[in-house]
Design a protein around this motif. Sequence first.
Motif, PDB file in Angstrom:
ATOM      1  N   SER A  10       0.856  -1.190   0.000  1.00 54.01           N
ATOM      2  CA  SER A  10       0.000   0.000   0.000  1.00 54.01           C
ATOM      3  C   SER A  10       0.890   1.236   0.000  1.00 54.01           C
ATOM      4  O   SER A  10       2.070   1.175   0.382  1.00 54.01           O
ATOM      5  CB  SER A  10      -0.904   0.026   1.235  1.00 54.01           C
ATOM      6  N   ASP A  53      -8.118   1.381   3.480  1.00 58.94           N
ATOM      7  CA  ASP A  53      -7.673   2.766   3.656  1.00 58.94           C
ATOM      8  C   ASP A  53      -8.057   3.383   4.997  1.00 58.94           C
ATOM      9  O   ASP A  53      -7.723   4.529   5.259  1.00 58.94           O
ATOM     10  CB  ASP A  53      -8.143   3.676   2.505  1.00 58.94           C
ATOM     11  N   GLU A 110      -9.959  -5.540  -4.478  1.00 57.41           N
ATOM     12  CA  GLU A 110      -9.226  -4.417  -3.868  1.00 57.41           C
ATOM     13  C   GLU A 110      -7.715  -4.604  -3.992  1.00 57.41           C
ATOM     14  O   GLU A 110      -6.962  -3.630  -3.967  1.00 57.41           O
ATOM     15  CB  GLU A 110      -9.601  -4.262  -2.390  1.00 57.41           C
ATOM     16  N   ASN A 112      -6.143  -5.191  -6.521  1.00 56.27           N
ATOM     17  CA  ASN A 112      -5.702  -4.537  -7.758  1.00 56.27           C
ATOM     18  C   ASN A 112      -5.315  -3.086  -7.539  1.00 56.27           C
ATOM     19  O   ASN A 112      -4.645  -2.490  -8.382  1.00 56.27           O
ATOM     20  CB  ASN A 112      -6.795  -4.626  -8.832  1.00 56.27           C
ATOM     21  N   GLU A 113      -5.752  -2.503  -6.412  1.00 53.30           N
ATOM     22  CA  GLU A 113      -5.426  -1.110  -6.098  1.00 53.30           C
ATOM     23  C   GLU A 113      -4.051  -0.979  -5.439  1.00 53.30           C
ATOM     24  O   GLU A 113      -3.527   0.117  -5.303  1.00 53.30           O
ATOM     25  CB  GLU A 113      -6.483  -0.506  -5.160  1.00 53.30           C
TER      26      GLU A 113
END
Length: 127
Positions: A10, A53, A110, A112-113
Amino acid sequence: MNIPKDLKYSEEHEWVKVEGNVAVVGITDFAQDELGDIVFVELPEVGEEVTADDAFGSVESVKTVSELYAPVSGKVIEVNEALADSPEWVNESPYEKAWMIKVEMKDPAELNELLSPDEYEKATSEE
């Protein structure tokens, strides 16, 4: 800096290891190095829901307290209880001993983010 190639990352410096529908989450080597000596880790309870997030806990170092952000959404199915007694593992072994939570993912898309190892390396080299 150690950036394992089999993980996703992330922008907030958490790593994710995918095991089926479960995401194993911890903080990166870069993050622990920036924070300094970790003296306390606060993690959620098993059964809690986390949202991508959003903060799910914190780590305290001799320098600062830093929030931990969930890279994916889902239910916490396991917490690394050993970090309560051994927070220094975050510095010594961020990818092995110091995993923090395991999350049963609501939406694996998610992932993929998140950043690839190469993208994460590029992002951290610019900081």
